[in-house]
Design a protein around this motif. Sequence first.
Motif, PDB file in Angstrom:
ATOM      1  N   LEU A  11       0.827  -1.207   0.000  1.00  0.00           N
ATOM      2  CA  LEU A  11       0.000   0.000   0.000  1.00  0.00           C
ATOM      3  C   LEU A  11       0.864   1.262   0.000  1.00  0.00           C
ATOM      4  N   THR A  12       2.006   1.190   0.675  1.00  0.00           N
ATOM      5  CA  THR A  12       2.940   2.322   0.677  1.00  0.00           C
ATOM      6  C   THR A  12       3.500   2.542  -0.726  1.00  0.00           C
ATOM      7  N   GLU A  13       3.811   1.444  -1.419  1.00  0.00           N
ATOM      8  CA  GLU A  13       4.278   1.541  -2.809  1.00  0.00           C
ATOM      9  C   GLU A  13       3.171   2.098  -3.707  1.00  0.00           C
ATOM     10  N   ASP A  14       1.934   1.680  -3.444  1.00  0.00           N
ATOM     11  CA  ASP A  14       0.799   2.191  -4.218  1.00  0.00           C
ATOM     12  C   ASP A  14       0.702   3.707  -4.083  1.00  0.00           C
ATOM     13  N   GLN A  15       0.861   4.188  -2.843  1.00  0.00           N
ATOM     14  CA  GLN A  15       0.773   5.629  -2.621  1.00  0.00           C
ATOM     15  C   GLN A  15       1.902   6.359  -3.343  1.00  0.00           C
ATOM     16  N   ALA A  16       3.114   5.817  -3.270  1.00  0.00           N
ATOM     17  CA  ALA A  16       4.249   6.442  -3.952  1.00  0.00           C
ATOM     18  C   ALA A  16       3.996   6.500  -5.458  1.00  0.00           C
TER      19      ALA A  16
END
Length: 318
Positions: free
Chosen positions: A284-289
């Motif tokens: 999810l952190t990668e998705d946000q980035a």
Amino acid sequence: MKLIRTIALAATLIAAPALAADQPSSVRITYVASPFNVPSIVMREKGYLDETFAARGVKVESPEITSGAQQTQAIAAEEIDIASVLGGTSAILAKANGVDLKVIAAYARSPKAYFLMTRGDGPATLADLKGKKIAGPKGTVLNQLLVAALAQQGLTLKDVEYINMDLPTARAALLSGQVDVATLAGANAVAVEKAGGKPLTSGEGLIKPTTVIAARTAFLDAHPDLVKAYFDAHNKALSFMKAHPEEALAIAAKEQKISIEDARAQMPLYDFTPVMSEDDVANLTEDQAFMIEANMLQKASAIDIKADLIAPSAFEAK
């Protein structure tokens, strides 16, 4: 002492109706069957949700809202209490824009289940997408897949004509020749392939989609017992899927209007484990980035995924 006992009893009698009044007469939980949400389909067919809440004197309302953006708007308007299947990207965008929600579990992880589909005479490769009409639901995992596929070719959404449509409408538009490509999943992708279409790519290697279960923060804080009731029903559906896989497939196939064989082919594409992990947080952190890089989210609006978005209970056994 007798007077003290009398006062205590009176206080209890006064408090009891107030506690009963605090419990809502109904809860609103979205029903989302597509792309291949077998736990939700089984839960409805078997009546697990109604049964679990009826035991608590609460009625269940199940609006069918498939769009992630519409689900988060409904949460913001306090029109729904639990979004049963919400794209991780939709949850992030909503939270970043001030919607007071919390992710309370994972729903599914399924990169191989999302596709860019075209007709047999459509674009041959991703490099051919420039200038093409592409249909699909905006603000979703499929939106993210399209952006990732374009980026791989040095393109952006400005290089295509991107039209917002739900899955059945996008499928119909593709098959009728109104658009060149559709972002599809589940039975809709299967239907296009059976009609002679083909996948340009799946999400594998491009995205790591996690769909989640989310709740209004105020509802989660006020009614943890009702959130638990939801998971009692959800887990009952998961147990049924494990104990009766063929019957679960038959139920899902009927709801999706596909064959048992097609349902069986879909099932391995999904991991329905509800307990979230640090890998989910990382994804999810990668998705946000990625959304920031693709101008889907302003960097100044970025959130701390674990601290701001995910409830601590999401990491616990349900």
